[in-house]
Design a protein around this motif. Structure first.
Motif, PDB file in Angstrom:
ATOM      1  N   HIS A  80       0.836  -1.200   0.000  1.00 22.94           N
ATOM      2  CA  HIS A  80       0.000   0.000   0.000  1.00 22.94           C
ATOM      3  C   HIS A  80       0.877   1.259   0.000  1.00 22.94           C
ATOM      4  N   ASN A  81       0.220   2.378  -0.148  1.00 22.72           N
ATOM      5  CA  ASN A  81       0.877   3.669  -0.348  1.00 22.72           C
ATOM      6  C   ASN A  81       1.655   4.116   0.900  1.00 22.72           C
ATOM      7  N   PRO A  82       2.992   4.301   0.795  1.00 28.00           N
ATOM      8  CA  PRO A  82       3.756   4.772   1.955  1.00 28.00           C
ATOM      9  C   PRO A  82       3.706   6.281   2.154  1.00 28.00           C
ATOM     10  N   LEU A  83       3.166   7.013   1.181  1.00 31.91           N
ATOM     11  CA  LEU A  83       3.230   8.470   1.242  1.00 31.91           C
ATOM     12  C   LEU A  83       2.299   9.054   2.303  1.00 31.91           C
ATOM     13  N   GLU A  84       1.167   8.396   2.560  1.00 32.56           N
ATOM     14  CA  GLU A  84       0.236   8.923   3.564  1.00 32.56           C
ATOM     15  C   GLU A  84       0.889   9.011   4.943  1.00 32.56           C
ATOM     16  N   PRO A  85       1.515   7.943   5.459  1.00 30.87           N
ATOM     17  CA  PRO A  85       2.178   8.096   6.759  1.00 30.87           C
ATOM     18  C   PRO A  85       3.396   9.027   6.708  1.00 30.87           C
ATOM     19  N   MET A  86       4.062   9.107   5.556  1.00 28.12           N
ATOM     20  CA  MET A  86       5.179  10.051   5.451  1.00 28.12           C
ATOM     21  C   MET A  86       4.669  11.482   5.614  1.00 28.12           C
ATOM     22  N   ARG A  87       3.523  11.796   5.003  1.00 27.31           N
ATOM     23  CA  ARG A  87       2.956  13.145   5.136  1.00 27.31           C
ATOM     24  C   ARG A  87       2.572  13.453   6.582  1.00 27.31           C
ATOM     25  N   ALA A  88       2.208  12.399   7.317  1.00 28.10           N
ATOM     26  CA  ALA A  88       1.837  12.594   8.722  1.00 28.10           C
ATOM     27  C   ALA A  88       3.064  12.731   9.618  1.00 28.10           C
ATOM     28  N   GLY A  89       4.261  12.667   9.029  1.00 25.28           N
ATOM     29  CA  GLY A  89       5.486  12.854   9.795  1.00 25.28           C
ATOM     30  C   GLY A  89       6.009  11.599  10.451  1.00 25.28           C
ATOM     31  N   CYS A  90       5.646  10.431   9.912  1.00 26.17           N
ATOM     32  CA  CYS A  90       6.066   9.163  10.505  1.00 26.17           C
ATOM     33  C   CYS A  90       7.276   8.587   9.784  1.00 26.17           C
ATOM     34  N   ALA A  91       8.098   7.837  10.530  1.00 30.35           N
ATOM     35  CA  ALA A  91       9.104   6.983   9.914  1.00 30.35           C
ATOM     36  C   ALA A  91       8.375   5.766   9.355  1.00 30.35           C
ATOM     37  N   VAL A  92       8.775   5.296   8.179  1.00 31.38           N
ATOM     38  CA  VAL A  92       8.003   4.274   7.471  1.00 31.38           C
ATOM     39  C   VAL A  92       8.854   3.047   7.166  1.00 31.38           C
ATOM     40  N   ILE A  93       8.292   1.883   7.486  1.00 33.69           N
ATOM     41  CA  ILE A  93       8.840   0.583   7.112  1.00 33.69           C
ATOM     42  C   ILE A  93       7.835  -0.073   6.173  1.00 33.69           C
ATOM     43  N   ILE A  94       8.312  -0.756   5.152  1.00 33.25           N
ATOM     44  CA  ILE A  94       7.430  -1.509   4.262  1.00 33.25           C
ATOM     45  C   ILE A  94       8.048  -2.881   4.036  1.00 33.25           C
ATOM     46  N   GLY A  95       7.211  -3.872   3.795  1.00 30.68           N
ATOM     47  CA  GLY A  95       7.675  -5.240   3.652  1.00 30.68           C
ATOM     48  C   GLY A  95       8.286  -5.530   2.287  1.00 30.68           C
ATOM     49  N   PRO A  96       8.731  -6.762   2.088  1.00 31.45           N
ATOM     50  CA  PRO A  96       9.428  -7.121   0.850  1.00 31.45           C
ATOM     51  C   PRO A  96       8.516  -7.322  -0.348  1.00 31.45           C
ATOM     52  N   HIS A  97       7.209  -7.524  -0.104  1.00 32.86           N
ATOM     53  CA  HIS A  97       6.285  -7.848  -1.191  1.00 32.86           C
ATOM     54  C   HIS A  97       5.457  -6.616  -1.552  1.00 32.86           C
ATOM     55  N   ALA A  98       6.073  -5.666  -2.266  1.00 34.69           N
ATOM     56  CA  ALA A  98       5.402  -4.397  -2.555  1.00 34.69           C
ATOM     57  C   ALA A  98       5.556  -3.981  -4.007  1.00 34.69           C
ATOM     58  N   PRO A  99       5.266  -4.868  -4.974  1.00 32.65           N
ATOM     59  CA  PRO A  99       5.458  -4.489  -6.380  1.00 32.65           C
ATOM     60  C   PRO A  99       4.542  -3.367  -6.836  1.00 32.65           C
ATOM     61  N   ASN A 100       3.361  -3.238  -6.210  1.00 32.70           N
ATOM     62  CA  ASN A 100       2.417  -2.214  -6.663  1.00 32.70           C
ATOM     63  C   ASN A 100       2.890  -0.790  -6.376  1.00 32.70           C
ATOM     64  N   VAL A 101       3.819  -0.648  -5.444  1.00 33.14           N
ATOM     65  CA  VAL A 101       4.321   0.697  -5.115  1.00 33.14           C
ATOM     66  C   VAL A 101       5.814   0.801  -5.402  1.00 33.14           C
ATOM     67  N   ALA A 102       6.317  -0.071  -6.259  1.00 30.81           N
ATOM     68  CA  ALA A 102       7.751  -0.054  -6.569  1.00 30.81           C
ATOM     69  C   ALA A 102       8.176   1.281  -7.174  1.00 30.81           C
ATOM     70  N   SER A 103       7.356   1.820  -8.070  1.00 33.08           N
ATOM     71  CA  SER A 103       7.718   3.097  -8.688  1.00 33.08           C
ATOM     72  C   SER A 103       7.680   4.230  -7.670  1.00 33.08           C
ATOM     73  N   THR A 104       6.746   4.166  -6.724  1.00 29.17           N
ATOM     74  CA  THR A 104       6.682   5.177  -5.671  1.00 29.17           C
ATOM     75  C   THR A 104       7.928   5.112  -4.798  1.00 29.17           C
ATOM     76  N   LEU A 105       8.332   3.900  -4.417  1.00 32.70           N
ATOM     77  CA  LEU A 105       9.529   3.741  -3.597  1.00 32.70           C
ATOM     78  C   LEU A 105      10.769   4.215  -4.346  1.00 32.70           C
ATOM     79  N   ALA A 106      10.821   3.933  -5.647  1.00 34.53           N
ATOM     80  CA  ALA A 106      11.963   4.385  -6.449  1.00 34.53           C
ATOM     81  C   ALA A 106      12.016   5.910  -6.501  1.00 34.53           C
ATOM     82  N   ALA A 107      10.840   6.542  -6.630  1.00 31.23           N
ATOM     83  CA  ALA A 107      10.794   8.001  -6.666  1.00 31.23           C
ATOM     84  C   ALA A 107      11.203   8.596  -5.321  1.00 31.23           C
ATOM     85  N   VAL A 108      10.787   7.959  -4.235  1.00 35.29           N
ATOM     86  CA  VAL A 108      11.192   8.416  -2.902  1.00 35.29           C
ATOM     87  C   VAL A 108      12.706   8.319  -2.757  1.00 35.29           C
ATOM     88  N   ASP A 109      13.283   7.206  -3.205  1.00 33.37           N
ATOM     89  CA  ASP A 109      14.738   7.038  -3.128  1.00 33.37           C
ATOM     90  C   ASP A 109      15.457   8.085  -3.971  1.00 33.37           C
TER      91      ASP A 109
END
Length: 360
Positions: free
Chosen positions: A289-318
């Motif tokens: 699921h989308n990691p950006l919502e908790p990031m906007r809330a000011g949280c540190a974010v962990i995501i699991g290994p099975h996240a192909p649906n948000v791979a492009s989002t994670l790449a953009a964050v990196d």
């Protein structure tokens, strides 16, 4: 007119509108309905009732009868934040099916993919996409108003009680068992100290009582004490009565796990914690699921290994945080307990700073 394909999404939008949690939107100018079932008579009735001037679809909603009937009624269609998972793209690319995919996508006069990789996938299915025309709606700030300060204070006093707390956001069946195991280890290390950590669980479809009960059961099986949000009478506070603090459980010891079984409480719960595990990523088959919502809330974010649906989002964050990752992605699920060392304030604060920098 906003349509949703699930009652959970419909109820969330209705709740957000009625409590004016969406900035800049006049509730009286928005109607929320379930999308009609994909059968021509149902779609005909829907279009006759609403007579839309245009239709905007999001991500990958390809319903043949709905698309065809809109076309016959002369309703121009757009597909925005368009996305095909690797699995869907592989399926649609098979001989015989690629022509079907092309026919369905041809109903859209405008297709805006999420990223360059998605643009290539749609192009290979015969879709004409303007070069460089990409947009991912997940990066747009939805403009959700912060919960009232009195509500946040009441929640912190009655539930968090000064403890280290982390959130498991959008858990699915199979993930609660893994999260319970990790939290049990945290509780065991805390032993009898007053600093027993708190896990706040937000199940996917938290208004489904059977889903909530399965989630709560996974934690109780590990010997963890569980409290449901509905037991704490937060509803009146959420509805705009901030003078009444939520009731505390009758048990003198604070619960180890707090399970959200209500709609519209995510922003309150995220703001109560420094660390969030974004779920749908701990087991295969969901995609993350989308990691950006908790990031906007000011949280540190962990995501699991099975996240192909948000791979492009994670790449953009990196890409926005090239020196160090702004989202901690686990190489395997067994690393979850180790990764929760981020509950230490200094570690969590560093990851939060990276996340805020990545959001720009």
């Amino acid at each position: 007119l906003v349509t949703t394909s699930t009652t959970t999404a419909r109820d969330w939008i209705d709740d957000a509108l009625s409590h004016q949690r969406l900035s800049g939107i006049a509730p009286e100018r928005v109607a929320v309905r379930l999308v009609p079932c994909d059968a021509r008579p149902a779609v005909e009735r829907f279009l006759s009732a609403w007579a839309p001037d245009c239709g905007v679809f999001v991500e990958s909603e390809l319903w043949p009868a709905l698309l065809h009937t809109c076309s016959t009624h002369g309703v121009p269609l757009a597909l925005v934040s368009a996305r095909l998972s690797a699995r869907s793209f592989s399926l649609w690319s098979r001989p015989g099916l690629s022509a079907v995919a092309g026919a369905l996508l041809s109903y859209f006069e405008l297709v805006i993919p999420q990223c360059a990789e998605q643009s290539q996938r749609f192009a290979r299915l015969g879709v004409r996409v303007a070069p460089g025309c990409v947009a991912n709606l997940k990066w747009c700030d939805p403009g959700q108003a912060a919960p009232p300060a009195k509500l946040q204070a009441a929640f912190a006093q009655s539930v968090v009680q000064g403890r280290a707390a982390w959130v498991a956001l959008s858990t699915h069946d199979g993930e609660d068992v893994l999260l319970a195991r990790a939290h049990e280890q945290l509780v065991s290390r805390a032993a009898q100290s007053s600093a027993r950590p708190l896990l706040i669980v937000i199940p996917r479809h938290g208004n489904d009582s059977s889903r909530v009960e399965r989630a709560a059961g996974a934690y109780r099986e590990r010997g963890l004490t569980v409290t449901l949000q509905s037991e704490l009478e937060l509803a009146e506070l959420s509805a705009g009565s901030p003078d009444r603090a939520p009731a505390t459980p009758s048990d003198s010891r604070p619960s180890d796990v707090y399970v959200c079984d209500a709609i519209g409480q995510v922003q309150l719960l995220l703001r109560a914690c420094k660390l969030v595990v974004v779920c749908g990523s701990l087991v295969e088959g969901v995609g993350g699921h989308n990691p950006l919502e908790p990031m906007r809330a000011g949280c540190a974010v962990i995501i699991g290994p099975h996240a192909p649906n948000v791979a492009s989002t994670l790449a953009a964050v990196d890409a926005h945080s090239p020196k160090a990752r702004a989202v901690e992605q686990l190489p395997c699920v067994d690393d979850l307990a180790r990764a929760l060392r981020l509950l230490e304030p200094a570690r969590a604060d560093e990851l939060r700073r990276r996340g805020q920098a990545a959001l720009g």
